[in-house]
Design an enzyme around this catalytic site. Structure first.
Site, short mmCIF file in Angstrom:
data_model
loop_
_atom_site.label_atom_id
_atom_site.label_comp_id
_atom_site.label_asym_id
_atom_site.label_seq_id
_atom_site.Cartn_x
_atom_site.Cartn_y
_atom_site.Cartn_z
N CYS A 176 66.38 -51.40 -58.43
CA CYS A 176 67.52 -52.14 -58.97
C CYS A 176 68.04 -53.08 -57.88
O CYS A 176 68.57 -52.62 -56.86
CB CYS A 176 68.62 -51.19 -59.42
SG CYS A 176 70.07 -52.05 -60.10
N CYS A 203 72.11 -52.71 -57.56
CA CYS A 203 72.65 -51.54 -56.84
C CYS A 203 71.92 -51.28 -55.53
O CYS A 203 72.34 -50.41 -54.76
CB CYS A 203 72.56 -50.30 -57.73
SG CYS A 203 73.50 -50.43 -59.28
N HIS A 206 69.90 -49.18 -65.22
CA HIS A 206 71.13 -49.90 -64.87
C HIS A 206 71.87 -50.29 -66.14
O HIS A 206 71.30 -50.88 -67.05
CB HIS A 206 70.81 -51.15 -64.05
CG HIS A 206 72.03 -51.86 -63.55
ND1 HIS A 206 72.65 -51.55 -62.36
CD2 HIS A 206 72.76 -52.87 -64.10
CE1 HIS A 206 73.69 -52.33 -62.18
NE2 HIS A 206 73.78 -53.14 -63.23
N CYS A 207 73.15 -49.94 -66.21
CA CYS A 207 73.99 -50.32 -67.36
C CYS A 207 74.74 -51.59 -67.00
O CYS A 207 75.53 -51.61 -66.06
CB CYS A 207 74.96 -49.20 -67.70
SG CYS A 207 76.09 -49.62 -69.06
N CYS A 214 78.72 -51.00 -67.50
CA CYS A 214 79.35 -50.21 -66.43
C CYS A 214 79.06 -50.77 -65.05
O CYS A 214 79.72 -50.41 -64.07
CB CYS A 214 78.88 -48.76 -66.50
SG CYS A 214 79.32 -47.91 -68.03
N CYS A 222 73.91 -47.97 -61.89
CA CYS A 222 72.73 -47.26 -62.35
C CYS A 222 73.15 -45.86 -62.78
O CYS A 222 73.86 -45.16 -62.06
CB CYS A 222 71.69 -47.18 -61.23
SG CYS A 222 70.76 -48.71 -61.02
N CYS A 259 77.90 -46.36 -75.18
CA CYS A 259 78.50 -46.11 -76.49
C CYS A 259 79.85 -46.80 -76.62
O CYS A 259 80.78 -46.48 -75.87
CB CYS A 259 78.66 -44.61 -76.70
SG CYS A 259 79.37 -44.18 -78.30
N CYS A 293 79.32 -44.85 -70.76
CA CYS A 293 77.87 -44.79 -70.73
C CYS A 293 77.44 -43.34 -70.97
O CYS A 293 77.94 -42.43 -70.31
CB CYS A 293 77.36 -45.29 -69.38
SG CYS A 293 75.72 -46.00 -69.48
#
Length: 284
Positions: free
Chosen positions: A77, A80, A90-91, A94, A97, A105, A111
């Site tokens: 990533c 990060c 990775h979100c 948010c 990771c 959601c 997350c």
């Protein structure tokens, strides 16, 4: 009295699981997965993709990382600055990771991953029971309305509205909960259901499938008395997960089998024409 007791139990469990789903923060990878200052400096100052790939490979050798990107490289990533553990993604919402990420959601504005996936499943289950209970208790008044026994105009509107909303949510939750039950039975996340994790031998949607019972234990733990309570009991720490390939390697009889007894290995076509020599996964 019995109806009120059931109602309050379901309501408490519904609120408790919803609270845990919201306020249980996603677990992020440990420090050993992050780049050291020296490695980060080497990586950023290096312009040759093949050398960058070698730096990542050297870091990954010290870590229990078995999954790869689509073209066989180390899952890294760049936001990060870390080597991604297996099943970590990775979100973008948010901006971190998340270990064993399932999805982000909007219902709980959080997350869903290793830390709160059990709570999310229980939230769906108790929401489903809650809607079913409301629909069942209101249905007799709907029958009275239909037969003309219910004369109060306001009561008619409340009965129809409550029954309609309860049934609507019940149907939608039933499909969502059923889908996640299927994922748990196969030990997959939502992301893995859409894009199979890649191992040394290629993509395999069943790479983490250990059998129905062990798959349940991965999420709910071995103590069955904790399964229905929103208390953390999932196995492991979210950084490493038992894999079918490793289990087969320990058992020579299973290793010689040509096909797994379950629904087999679903492989996706591998794009050998990719021009990028630097195999780094960048997710949004």
């Amino acid at each position: 009295v019995a109806y009120l007791t059931i109602f309050h139990i379901l309501f408490v469990l519904f609120v408790w699981t919803y609270w845990k789903s919201i306020f249980t923060l996603p677990v992020q990878p440990g420090k050993k997965y992050h780049m050291s200052y020296a490695d980060k400096e080497r990586y950023e100052n290096e312009e040759r993709p093949e050398v960058q790939r070698q730096i990542l490979a050297e870091m990954a050798r010290k870590l229990p990382v078995y999954t790869r990107t689509g073209n066989g490289g180390i899952r890294f990533c760049d936001r990060c600055q870390l080597i991604k553990p297996d099943r970590c993604h990775h979100c973008s919402v948010c901006a971190v990771c998340v270990l064993k990420m399932d999805h982000h959601c909007p219902w709980v504005n959080n997350c869903i991953g290793f830390s709160n996936y059990k709570f999310f499943l229980l939230f769906l289950a108790y929401s489903l029971l809650y809607c079913l209970y409301i629909a069942a208790t209101v249905f007799k008044y709907f029958i009275k309305y239909w037969t003309g026994e219910l004369t109060n105009g306001r009561s008619k509107f409340h009965v129809l509205f409550l029954l309609f909303v309860a049934i609507m949510f019940f149907v939608s939750l039933m499909f969502l909960f059923g889908y996640h039950c299927w994922l748990v039975s196969r030990n997959r996340s939502t992301l893995e259901a859409f894009s199979a994790p890649v191992f040394q031998n290629g993509p395999d949607k069943n790479g983490f499938n250990l059998g129905f019972v062990k798959n349940l234990q991965q999420v709910f733990g071995e103590e069955k008395k904790l399964w229905l309570l929103p208390i953390a009991s999932s196995q492991g720490d979210g950084h490493f997960f038992p894999m079918r390939a490793l289990c087969e390697a320990r058992n020579p009889l299973l290793a010689n089998e040509e096909q797994w007894e379950d629904d087999g290995i679903d492989e996706e076509p591998h794009d050998s024409g990719e021009s990028s020599s630097l195999a780094i996964e960048r997710e949004t």
